[in-house]
Motif scaffolding. Sequence first.
Motif, PDB file in Angstrom:
ATOM      1  N   GLY A 123     -30.878   2.665   1.813  1.00 49.46           N
ATOM      2  CA  GLY A 123     -29.735   3.576   1.782  1.00 49.46           C
ATOM      3  C   GLY A 123     -28.605   3.079   0.901  1.00 49.46           C
ATOM      4  N   HIS A 124     -28.615   1.767   0.640  1.00 47.05           N
ATOM      5  CA  HIS A 124     -27.555   1.202  -0.188  1.00 47.05           C
ATOM      6  C   HIS A 124     -28.050   0.816  -1.578  1.00 47.05           C
ATOM      7  N   VAL A 125     -29.156   1.439  -1.986  1.00 47.46           N
ATOM      8  CA  VAL A 125     -29.563   1.361  -3.393  1.00 47.46           C
ATOM      9  C   VAL A 125     -28.621   2.276  -4.167  1.00 47.46           C
ATOM     10  N   ARG A 148     -18.229   7.931  -2.092  1.00 50.53           N
ATOM     11  CA  ARG A 148     -17.990   6.655  -1.422  1.00 50.53           C
ATOM     12  C   ARG A 148     -18.940   6.508  -0.228  1.00 50.53           C
ATOM     13  N   CYS A 149     -19.573   5.355  -0.169  1.00 51.69           N
ATOM     14  CA  CYS A 149     -20.501   5.043   0.925  1.00 51.69           C
ATOM     15  C   CYS A 149     -19.744   4.343   2.051  1.00 51.69           C
ATOM     16  N   GLY A 150     -20.285   4.402   3.253  1.00 58.52           N
ATOM     17  CA  GLY A 150     -19.710   3.686   4.384  1.00 58.52           C
ATOM     18  C   GLY A 150     -19.617   2.182   4.157  1.00 58.52           C
ATOM     19  N   CYS A 151     -20.441   1.647   3.247  1.00 56.09           N
ATOM     20  CA  CYS A 151     -20.426   0.207   2.964  1.00 56.09           C
ATOM     21  C   CYS A 151     -19.289  -0.166   2.037  1.00 56.09           C
ATOM     22  N   GLY A 152     -18.602   0.845   1.479  1.00 59.62           N
ATOM     23  CA  GLY A 152     -17.449   0.570   0.625  1.00 59.62           C
ATOM     24  C   GLY A 152     -17.707   0.741  -0.855  1.00 59.62           C
TER      25      GLY A 152
HETATM   26 ZN   LIG Z   1     -23.699   1.718   0.648  1.00 56.46          ZN
END
Ligand SMILES: [Zn+2]
Length: 324
Positions: A172-174, A182-186
Motif C-alpha cells: 500500500g505504500h509503494v 497524501r497518504c496516512g503514512c505522510g
Molecule cells: Zn503511504
Amino acid sequence: MSPADAAGPADVVVALDVGGTGMKCALVRPDGTTVHTERHPTDAGRGPDAVVETILDVAEGLAGKARADGRDPVALGIAVPGVVDEAAGVAVWSANVGFRDVPLRDLAAERLGLPTVLGHDVRVGGLAEARLGAGRGTGHVLFVAIGTGIAAAHVVDGAAASGAHGAAGEIGHVLVRPGGPRCGCGRDGCLEAVASASAIARRYAEATGAGPTGAAGDGGPTGTPASAADVADRAAAGEPAAARVWAEAVEALADGLATGQALYDVETVVVGGGLAQAGPRLFDPLRAALHERMTFHRRPRLVAAALGDEAGCLGAALLALDAR
Ligand SMILES: [Zn+2]
C-alpha cells in the motif's frame, strides 16, 4: 461427530484474529475443519492493556470450551495487525489497536500453558488463502488485502515471509503517483492513498463536492456518503465522476501489482478485503491493466480471495498447527 480422528483424537487449536473493531475466534482441527467460532468486540478505545486482557480472557475461554466439549486444545495462534515481530512474538506497533511492543506470545503462553504463535493479520490471511483458499495448489502466491488500507503477503510453499523487521508486504505504500494524494503514512502518492476502499470513497466525495465522508447522514444529497462499492456501481452505470475515480484506482492497483510481480514472479495474485467484493467490476479491468504492464514477466493468475473474513482466523490456526 467430526470425521477423521486419525491424527490426534480430539486435538484442536485455538485461533484468534484481532482487528481494530472485532476479534474472530475459532477452534480448528488439524485437518483445517472449524468446530466452533466466536466473535467479540475489540473495543480498542479502552487502550492496549485492556485489549490484551480481553485477548487472554477470550483465548482462555475458548480453551475451556474445547475441554468442556471433550476436545484437547494443543496450541494457540493469534493474529494481530500492524508491525509484528513473529520470531520474538511481539506486537511491535499498531495504529488501530494501539499495541506498542507488547510481548503477546509469551503473555498468552503463560496464561494458557499452551504453545503459542503470534502472526501478522495479512500474512496469516495470505497463508490461509495460499494453503486452503484461492491460491491452493500453487507454490508462489501474492495475497493483497484491499480495505481501509492495502497490504500484501508473499507466500512461498506455504510460508509467508515477514521481513527483517516484521514489516514485509506494505504494498500500500509503494509510490505509484508521485505528487499524488497524501497518504496516512505522510508521503504523497502511495498506492493506498489512491486505491484503498476508503481512498476511493474519499476521492469520489471530493470529485462530486460532497465533502469528506463522515457519519452517515451528513454526506450529501443522498444522505449517506458513497462507499467504494457504491462508486463501483455508479461507475458501471456510466456516471462520469465515479467512472473516473474507479478507473484511476484500477490503474494505480495495476501499477502496484505489476511492481509486486516484478519483485516476486508469482503464479497467483489473490485479492481479498472489502474491495474484492466488487467482483468483475474490479477484476476484469484490473486483470487487463495488469497484463498490459507485463513485458517479459509472466502474467500471474489474478483471482478473488475465497475465504472471506475467515482467512485471518484460519491462518492463525495454521500457524498454531504448524507449531504443535
Ligand atoms: Zn503511504
